[in-house]
Design an enzyme around this catalytic site. Structure first.
Site, PDB file in Angstrom:
ATOM      1  N   CYS A   1     -33.336 -26.777 -47.906  1.00 21.96           N
ATOM      2  CA  CYS A   1     -33.353 -25.390 -48.476  1.00 21.96           C
ATOM      3  C   CYS A   1     -32.600 -24.337 -47.877  1.00 21.96           C
ATOM      4  O   CYS A   1     -31.936 -23.731 -48.527  1.00 21.96           O
ATOM      5  CB  CYS A   1     -35.128 -24.774 -48.542  1.00 21.96           C
ATOM      6  SG  CYS A   1     -35.233 -23.400 -49.068  1.00 21.96           S
TER       7      CYS A   1
ATOM      8  N   CYS B   1     -43.506 -25.093 -49.103  1.00 20.28           N
ATOM      9  CA  CYS B   1     -43.759 -24.094 -50.292  1.00 20.28           C
ATOM     10  C   CYS B   1     -44.407 -24.677 -51.766  1.00 20.28           C
ATOM     11  O   CYS B   1     -45.233 -24.112 -52.451  1.00 20.28           O
ATOM     12  CB  CYS B   1     -42.706 -23.336 -50.552  1.00 20.28           C
ATOM     13  SG  CYS B   1     -41.170 -24.115 -51.080  1.00 20.28           S
TER      14      CYS B   1
END
Length: 380
Positions: A105, A201
């Site tokens: 990410c 997440c």
């Protein structure tokens, strides 16, 4: 005098909020941006743990923007996040690896794509609330450890390019978390007491197995096998396990057993504690930071960190065809293919390089000689 425009990636947490406030005080024209990376799913059960990137987080980030009176935008990055992070996460587990989604990410989304979007708007600099610093060493830029060792996030940032590092700002690198919360209170930010995110997440319940089931991953059943070849049990899927795992194996044995390797046919190889010591492993997909371009055949002594939160240990590193052969000079266990390895100088707190530990490259000590060889290697 204004220092120019800067984009601050705002997650809705206290760290990015304070980052935006501090940069305003320094004289930057701050533009807040929230990266929408995936379609949030609320947990199906009550949990005290917090995930990030939920609708509530977006609202919190917007409220901080209003409090600071700065422009605030939400940028959709679901497609890129799916390709670079979620798909790789799923495929790594299918392949018997232990994925590292936060690294992907940061490399491809938070810094890769966001930098591209900033440049398209004529903005050179971005900032985040990471606990890290950037230094210049011998004409190259590198991530350095944060002052707050408990929060240090250098491990996740080895993938940043030289251009990224030249133009990124980490205002929190010299602070501790309590100091950041105190600043947030003084600034009157609405997220000053907000709890930290504690999960990946896109897996709000912190249950990656359930997530893989939702993605219709077919689990591969197989046998538990000891390193001497003995079969000692069955399991329902190799995707349930990671290298170094001890708990949740469902195997009764005279001594604690650990996962030492995961094979394509579903076999999960177990070993006792001493059998998890690693002789060598290979790192590929290497990104250089403070290291200059490396020459094949050169061997360097440095320190290597093989997991987030683990302590860097001394190692000899041999450069070979764009990969790194790592020989630990101290005991190290649980070296997991798919995880990242980052390299520090022997006497410094900044990154030389980082890459991905390759499957099939981790060589273990033999049980009958593990203690003797480990001692010999540690003295070499």
């Amino acid at each position: 005098m204004s220092l120019g425009k800067i984009i601050v990636a705002m997650s809705g947490g206290v760290d990015s909020a304070v980052t935006a406030g501090l940069l305003m005080e320094e004289g930057y024209e701050v533009i807040g941006v929230n990266l929408r990376t995936w379609e949030y799913e609320a947990p199906s059960c009550d949990t005290t743990k917090k995930s990030c990137c939920s609708p509530e987080d977006i609202r919190d980030a917007r409220d901080v923007g209003l409090s600071l009176n700065i422009p605030f935008y939400v940028i959709k990055m679901e497609k890129l996040f799916q390709e670079k992070v979620i798909d790789r996460f799923v495929n790594d587990y299918k392949d018997g690896k232990t994925p590292n989604p936060c690294v992907e990410c940061n490399t491809f989304v938070k810094f890769g794509s966001l930098f591209e979007k900033a440049k398209a708007l004529g903005i050179d600099k971005i900032a985040t609330g990471h606990y890290s610093r950037v230094i210049e060493h011998n004409g190259r830029y590198a991530i350095a450890d944060a002052v707050d060792k408990k929060k240090n996030q250098a491990y996740y940032l080895y993938g940043l390019s030289q251009e990224n590092l030249k133009n990124v700002v980490f205002p929190l690198g010299g602070m501790t978390k309590p100091q950041v919360r105190e600043i947030a209170k003084k600034m009157g930010l609405p997220v000053a007491e907000k709890p930290e995110s504690q999960e990946i997440c896109f897996i709000p319940e912190n249950d990656y197995r359930k997530f893989l089931n939702k993605k219709n991953v077919e689990f591969t059943p197989g046998f538990f096998r000891l390193r001497d070849g003995r079969i000692i049990g069955k399991h329902s899927g190799k995707e349930n396990f990671t290298i170094g795992q001890r708990k949740g194996l469902g195997i009764a044995w005279k001594k604690p057993l650990y996962v030492v390797s995961i094979q394509d046919d579903g076999t999960v190889v177990l070993g006792e504690d001493g059998e998890t010591l690693v002789r060598s492993f290979v790192v590929e997909d290497v990104n250089l930071q403070a290291w200059e371009p490396l020459k094949d055949g050169k061997e360097i002594e440095c320190r290597v960190q093989v997991r987030y939160r683990s302590t860097p240990i001394r190692a000899k590193v041999l450069i070979q065809e764009n990969s790194l052969l790592v020989r630990p000079l101290e005991d190290v266990k649980g070296v997991a293919p798919g995880q990242s390895a980052v390299f520090y100088p022997s006497d410094g707190d900044y990154l030389l390089a980082g890459g991905i530990i390759q499957k099939g490259s981790v060589q273990l000590f033999q049980k009958e000689a593990s203690e003797e060889e480990a001692l010999q290697l540690s003295r070499s």
